[in-house]
Design a protein around this motif. Sequence first.
Motif, PDB file in Angstrom:
ATOM      1  N   SER A 116       0.832  -1.210   0.000  1.00 35.95           N
ATOM      2  CA  SER A 116       0.000   0.000   0.000  1.00 35.95           C
ATOM      3  C   SER A 116       0.865   1.259   0.000  1.00 35.95           C
ATOM      4  CB  SER A 116      -0.937   0.000   1.213  1.00 35.95           C
ATOM      5  OG  SER A 116      -1.803  -1.118   1.176  1.00 35.95           O
ATOM      6  N   LEU A 117       1.969   1.230   0.741  1.00 37.44           N
ATOM      7  CA  LEU A 117       2.875   2.381   0.739  1.00 37.44           C
ATOM      8  C   LEU A 117       3.471   2.597  -0.653  1.00 37.44           C
ATOM      9  CD1 LEU A 117       4.794   1.947   4.125  1.00 37.44           C
ATOM     10  CD2 LEU A 117       3.485   3.960   3.439  1.00 37.44           C
ATOM     11  N   SER A 118       3.838   1.503  -1.313  1.00 36.50           N
ATOM     12  CA  SER A 118       4.442   1.610  -2.645  1.00 36.50           C
ATOM     13  C   SER A 118       3.463   2.144  -3.676  1.00 36.50           C
ATOM     14  CB  SER A 118       4.966   0.238  -3.099  1.00 36.50           C
ATOM     15  OG  SER A 118       5.980  -0.214  -2.238  1.00 36.50           O
ATOM     16  N   SER A 119       2.188   1.841  -3.483  1.00 38.17           N
ATOM     17  CA  SER A 119       1.189   2.223  -4.490  1.00 38.17           C
ATOM     18  C   SER A 119       0.505   3.554  -4.183  1.00 38.17           C
ATOM     19  CB  SER A 119       0.129   1.124  -4.611  1.00 38.17           C
ATOM     20  OG  SER A 119      -0.532   0.921  -3.373  1.00 38.17           O
ATOM     21  N   LEU A 120       0.954   4.249  -3.151  1.00 29.14           N
ATOM     22  CA  LEU A 120       0.356   5.555  -2.849  1.00 29.14           C
ATOM     23  C   LEU A 120       0.494   6.487  -4.040  1.00 29.14           C
ATOM     24  CD1 LEU A 120       1.393   6.419   0.834  1.00 29.14           C
ATOM     25  CD2 LEU A 120      -0.892   5.934  -0.022  1.00 29.14           C
ATOM     26  N   PHE A 195      13.751  -8.177   6.631  1.00 37.63           N
ATOM     27  CA  PHE A 195      12.495  -7.421   6.671  1.00 37.63           C
ATOM     28  C   PHE A 195      12.792  -5.929   6.727  1.00 37.63           C
ATOM     29  CE2 PHE A 195      11.232 -11.612   8.042  1.00 37.63           C
ATOM     30  CZ  PHE A 195       9.958 -11.769   7.513  1.00 37.63           C
ATOM     31  N   LEU A 196      13.790  -5.550   7.516  1.00 43.78           N
ATOM     32  CA  LEU A 196      14.149  -4.132   7.629  1.00 43.78           C
ATOM     33  C   LEU A 196      14.596  -3.585   6.282  1.00 43.78           C
ATOM     34  CD1 LEU A 196      14.638  -1.649   9.417  1.00 43.78           C
ATOM     35  CD2 LEU A 196      16.943  -2.525   9.858  1.00 43.78           C
ATOM     36  N   SER A 197      15.380  -4.360   5.546  1.00 47.37           N
ATOM     37  CA  SER A 197      15.847  -3.918   4.232  1.00 47.37           C
ATOM     38  C   SER A 197      14.670  -3.641   3.300  1.00 47.37           C
ATOM     39  CB  SER A 197      16.762  -4.984   3.628  1.00 47.37           C
ATOM     40  OG  SER A 197      17.193  -4.615   2.350  1.00 47.37           O
ATOM     41  N   THR A 198      13.665  -4.521   3.333  1.00 51.68           N
ATOM     42  CA  THR A 198      12.474  -4.324   2.499  1.00 51.68           C
ATOM     43  C   THR A 198      11.717  -3.073   2.922  1.00 51.68           C
ATOM     44  OG1 THR A 198      12.312  -6.731   2.275  1.00 51.68           O
ATOM     45  CG2 THR A 198      10.399  -5.441   1.615  1.00 51.68           C
ATOM     46  N   GLU A 199      11.580  -2.871   4.217  1.00 46.53           N
ATOM     47  CA  GLU A 199      10.889  -1.671   4.722  1.00 46.53           C
ATOM     48  C   GLU A 199      11.590  -0.398   4.253  1.00 46.53           C
ATOM     49  OE1 GLU A 199       9.116  -2.780   9.081  1.00 46.53           O
ATOM     50  OE2 GLU A 199      11.277  -2.927   8.820  1.00 46.53           O
ATOM     51  N   LEU A 200      12.904  -0.373   4.409  1.00 48.89           N
ATOM     52  CA  LEU A 200      13.652   0.844   4.089  1.00 48.89           C
ATOM     53  C   LEU A 200      13.649   1.128   2.588  1.00 48.89           C
ATOM     54  CD1 LEU A 200      16.678   0.439   6.519  1.00 48.89           C
ATOM     55  CD2 LEU A 200      14.555   1.701   6.860  1.00 48.89           C
ATOM     56  N   LEU A 204      12.197   4.507   1.087  1.00 43.88           N
ATOM     57  CA  LEU A 204      13.029   5.344   0.221  1.00 43.88           C
ATOM     58  C   LEU A 204      12.261   5.728  -1.042  1.00 43.88           C
ATOM     59  CD1 LEU A 204      15.857   6.580  -0.123  1.00 43.88           C
ATOM     60  CD2 LEU A 204      16.517   4.495  -1.359  1.00 43.88           C
ATOM     61  N   GLY A 205      11.486   4.782  -1.578  1.00 49.43           N
ATOM     62  CA  GLY A 205      10.641   5.091  -2.731  1.00 49.43           C
ATOM     63  C   GLY A 205       9.598   6.139  -2.406  1.00 49.43           C
ATOM     64  N   VAL A 206       9.036   6.070  -1.193  1.00 49.51           N
ATOM     65  CA  VAL A 206       8.057   7.073  -0.760  1.00 49.51           C
ATOM     66  C   VAL A 206       8.699   8.454  -0.705  1.00 49.51           C
ATOM     67  CG1 VAL A 206       6.643   7.836   1.182  1.00 49.51           C
ATOM     68  CG2 VAL A 206       6.630   5.428   0.509  1.00 49.51           C
ATOM     69  N   VAL A 207       9.914   8.528  -0.169  1.00 51.93           N
ATOM     70  CA  VAL A 207      10.615   9.816  -0.071  1.00 51.93           C
ATOM     71  C   VAL A 207      10.875  10.388  -1.463  1.00 51.93           C
ATOM     72  CG1 VAL A 207      12.749  10.946   0.653  1.00 51.93           C
ATOM     73  CG2 VAL A 207      11.671   9.264   2.140  1.00 51.93           C
ATOM     74  N   MET A 208      11.302   9.544  -2.383  1.00 51.94           N
ATOM     75  CA  MET A 208      11.595  10.020  -3.741  1.00 51.94           C
ATOM     76  C   MET A 208      10.344  10.578  -4.419  1.00 51.94           C
ATOM     77  SD  MET A 208      14.227   7.029  -5.042  1.00 51.94           S
ATOM     78  CE  MET A 208      14.569   7.838  -6.598  1.00 51.94           C
ATOM     79  N   LYS A 209       9.211   9.903  -4.233  1.00 52.84           N
ATOM     80  CA  LYS A 209       7.960  10.390  -4.831  1.00 52.84           C
ATOM     81  C   LYS A 209       7.481  11.664  -4.146  1.00 52.84           C
ATOM     82  CE  LYS A 209       6.337   5.790  -6.218  1.00 52.84           C
ATOM     83  NZ  LYS A 209       5.314   4.740  -5.965  1.00 52.84           N
ATOM     84  N   SER A 210       7.641  11.721  -2.837  1.00 54.82           N
ATOM     85  CA  SER A 210       7.146  12.889  -2.104  1.00 54.82           C
ATOM     86  C   SER A 210       7.908  14.157  -2.479  1.00 54.82           C
ATOM     87  CB  SER A 210       7.218  12.647  -0.596  1.00 54.82           C
ATOM     88  OG  SER A 210       8.553  12.583  -0.144  1.00 54.82           O
ATOM     89  N   HIS A 297      20.895   8.198   2.248  1.00 61.78           N
ATOM     90  CA  HIS A 297      20.210   8.336   0.962  1.00 61.78           C
ATOM     91  C   HIS A 297      19.047   9.327   1.046  1.00 61.78           C
ATOM     92  CE1 HIS A 297      22.460   4.709  -0.268  1.00 61.78           C
ATOM     93  NE2 HIS A 297      22.244   5.160  -1.487  1.00 61.78           N
ATOM     94  N   ILE A 298      18.280   9.297   2.144  1.00 61.84           N
ATOM     95  CA  ILE A 298      17.174  10.261   2.222  1.00 61.84           C
ATOM     96  C   ILE A 298      17.711  11.674   2.433  1.00 61.84           C
ATOM     97  CG2 ILE A 298      15.518   8.548   3.044  1.00 61.84           C
ATOM     98  CD1 ILE A 298      15.683   9.805   5.811  1.00 61.84           C
ATOM     99  N   LEU A 299      18.872  11.797   3.086  1.00 63.87           N
ATOM    100  CA  LEU A 299      19.479  13.126   3.238  1.00 63.87           C
ATOM    101  C   LEU A 299      19.886  13.673   1.874  1.00 63.87           C
ATOM    102  CD1 LEU A 299      20.511  15.387   5.054  1.00 63.87           C
ATOM    103  CD2 LEU A 299      22.648  14.109   5.326  1.00 63.87           C
ATOM    104  N   GLU A 300      20.467  12.830   1.047  1.00 60.55           N
ATOM    105  CA  GLU A 300      20.831  13.247  -0.312  1.00 60.55           C
ATOM    106  C   GLU A 300      19.599  13.691  -1.091  1.00 60.55           C
ATOM    107  OE1 GLU A 300      22.265  11.286  -4.565  1.00 60.55           O
ATOM    108  OE2 GLU A 300      22.575  10.167  -2.708  1.00 60.55           O
ATOM    109  N   ILE A 301      18.559  12.870  -1.069  1.00 57.57           N
ATOM    110  CA  ILE A 301      17.339  13.191  -1.824  1.00 57.57           C
ATOM    111  C   ILE A 301      16.710  14.479  -1.301  1.00 57.57           C
ATOM    112  CG2 ILE A 301      14.989  12.398  -2.335  1.00 57.57           C
ATOM    113  CD1 ILE A 301      16.114   9.518  -2.149  1.00 57.57           C
ATOM    114  N   TYR A 302      16.662  14.624   0.000  1.00 62.40           N
ATOM    115  CA  TYR A 302      16.015  15.792   0.620  1.00 62.40           C
ATOM    116  C   TYR A 302      16.725  17.089   0.227  1.00 62.40           C
ATOM    117  CZ  TYR A 302      14.299  18.829   4.405  1.00 62.40           C
ATOM    118  OH  TYR A 302      13.750  19.852   5.131  1.00 62.40           O
ATOM    119  N   LEU A 303      18.049  17.120   0.344  1.00 65.18           N
ATOM    120  CA  LEU A 303      18.771  18.370   0.089  1.00 65.18           C
ATOM    121  C   LEU A 303      18.958  18.670  -1.394  1.00 65.18           C
ATOM    122  CD1 LEU A 303      21.509  18.449   2.889  1.00 65.18           C
ATOM    123  CD2 LEU A 303      19.238  19.481   2.865  1.00 65.18           C
ATOM    124  N   LEU A 304      18.939  17.642  -2.232  1.00 66.01           N
ATOM    125  CA  LEU A 304      19.145  17.875  -3.665  1.00 66.01           C
ATOM    126  C   LEU A 304      17.853  18.056  -4.439  1.00 66.01           C
ATOM    127  CD1 LEU A 304      22.056  15.521  -4.817  1.00 66.01           C
ATOM    128  CD2 LEU A 304      22.143  17.915  -4.126  1.00 66.01           C
TER     129      LEU A 304
END
Length: 717
Positions: A116-120, A195-200, A204-210, A297-304
């Motif tokens: 569901s998170l991936s398909s938002l 499981f943690l790797s899959t969650e993260l 990360l995909g959510v952050v990129m879309k947001s 990675h989210i720091l890179e995406i956020y600032l760039l």
Amino acid sequence: MERTVTIDKAINAIKTAADEIPAEDFISYSTILDVHLSYAHEFFSEEDQNSLLETLADILNTHEDLARDISWDLVSVLLPFLESSAATTLQTAESLIASTATKGNPKEVFIKVLESLSSLSWAPNLSHKEDEEDEDEDKAAHSGDEDEEKVASEEEEEEEEDKELHKHSLKKFHALLSALSIVHPRIGAKCPSRFLSTELTTLLGVVMKSVQWLEREEVDGVLRAILEFVELAKPELPRGPQSRKPSVAQGERPPLPPRTSTVDATTAAATTPAATPAKDDKELFLQARLLVSFLTHILEIYLLRTRTRYNKTSVEYVEKAHSHGGHTHPNEDEDEDESRGLVLGWAGDYDEKVTRLGKSKVPGGQTLIDDEREARAGRRDVKQIVEEISALCDGLGLKIEELLKIVETIDEPSENHDEEQEHHDVPAPSTADEVPLSKIGSLFLLAEKLSSQSLYEFTAGIFPEHQKISRNYLILGPGQSQPPVIDAVLYLGALILHEGAGLNEIPLQIEEFLIYLQTFAAISATATSPQIRFLANAHVVTCLKKHPDEAVRLAYIKDTLEHCPFESLKERVVVFLKDEIIAATSPSPASSEPSTPSSIFGSSLALQELSSALFPDVAELLSGSDQQNWSALKNAYPTFVATANLYYFLLKSPATQGRVGVCDKKHVDRVEEKFLAPLRKAVDDFKGVEEAGMGFEMEILKEVLERIGEVKKSVLN
């Protein structure tokens, strides 16, 4: 299903089915729920929807086995109810989604939440909009006139639709992340890191879309929620000497084995708890490393990539206004009113608080750099998020030494890298060493940590450490077009020059030193930010002055004058040359003799070496059509004015008249023939041209040339 179903019938149907359908046939009950909930969302009032959801909540509380088996399917069915405008319906739906995470099979719910998170949906229906735009263009082509008011109204409607979509998506995101936070600790697994790797990866995909679609303030909310999840998911690492792997390279010894106990082994086993197996520690460090990698990675995406809207006080508005000659036209292009990237101003803050403490502001004036400072000061929330990411990485064992190693390591691009990843799945990491950090995120983290840890002993030098960093990010990488990256690299350079090892191991090859300087010189000419341009130029000048060999400084000046395509850089090296000559010819306080009597810049050698580059053949430069000559004159104006001012100073100053060869007849005649005479003619030829203030600037150049003529008469005759 016809619309004859009432709320009472729907409630009775799901209650009866829960009581009558056998527990092992939960799929049938799940199907009944799907039908009634979907129908209710489409046709029932919000009040009736809430009644149905409350009934479902009661059923799940009283039928635990049923709740466990169907919760995974309820996650996606309940999400549409989060779009309700009724607070009660919204709260009940959120509570039910949280309940599925609490009561359902954890691994099944885990999978459904991540799906569901991936398909938002964060993006508007672009294909639908493109179809509408095509229809509007066809209508306009046939009518010959487009209704501007109608277009404006439609654009406002689309903007409201986008805002509504983002609002609903954010509600769903927060509800799903809350469910993930509940189900995460419930998962019992031999290797939780998988499981943690899959969650993260999903987050990360959510952050990129947001960051692609949301405004910066909305992205901030997404990141804060994710950082709360990281705080929840981070493992408790072993404390003490065992908390990290000893570094043999840094001279650290591994911990000694424990002494042999004299207590009976059987007794010891019965009275002391079993030691944590090494394998468990390995798993904990792997989880910690996965989280650190995710944070970089989210720091890179956020600032760039974060979108920033222009306003009259924003840094981006100031930068874009300068790049458009002092004006912005945000309505001329739909992308003109926004930019991507957030500059924290590490370099600017260091310049203001350390390098030029008390001298960084112009008294009684407001500059573009001051505007940038004020705009960044209003972004305290961005700084707080970066600080929180840095603090989380500290808690997960990330050290400054490792970040330094990452940013200095030069990764040459592999030709087959993309092809290999395209045809082969990348295996899941099994140890912490196999988890890479974001290269750019590591740079940002290093800058943030060093800026906040004043007691850290920074021993790096310009050569080779900062040279490697600048090559990594500004030459091999796309950093020259990324202001946050330039900001971080400039900050590290300033820190090294002021508190580190300075130039350190100066390369024997002059070309290597010049290439390093030219990297920052280009930034000082092309960056959109006035402060970055200033700091890049200051870095070049400081490095030049710290070089002990005057011949290298002279070589840089000559190389820039002969080959640099940017007139602003040529102007700056002329000013730098003037400063070097003044320093070399000024008398020392104790005597009337120059402080550096053997300096190249205090003799005729400098002008002899630079003569043709410093005083070029203007007639040859302006040998085209009138339009071409005017364009060439405008382009070279900064250098011409700086050179003319330098020549006037050399002729006028008693300290330089007899020392630097400026009064040598052969030199004087050449400068007059090749530089001054054709320049005077060009100024006279274009005297009547009025273009964007150039008339006033040409008057300045003409006045300097006249003053040179006057001083030549008094000095040379």
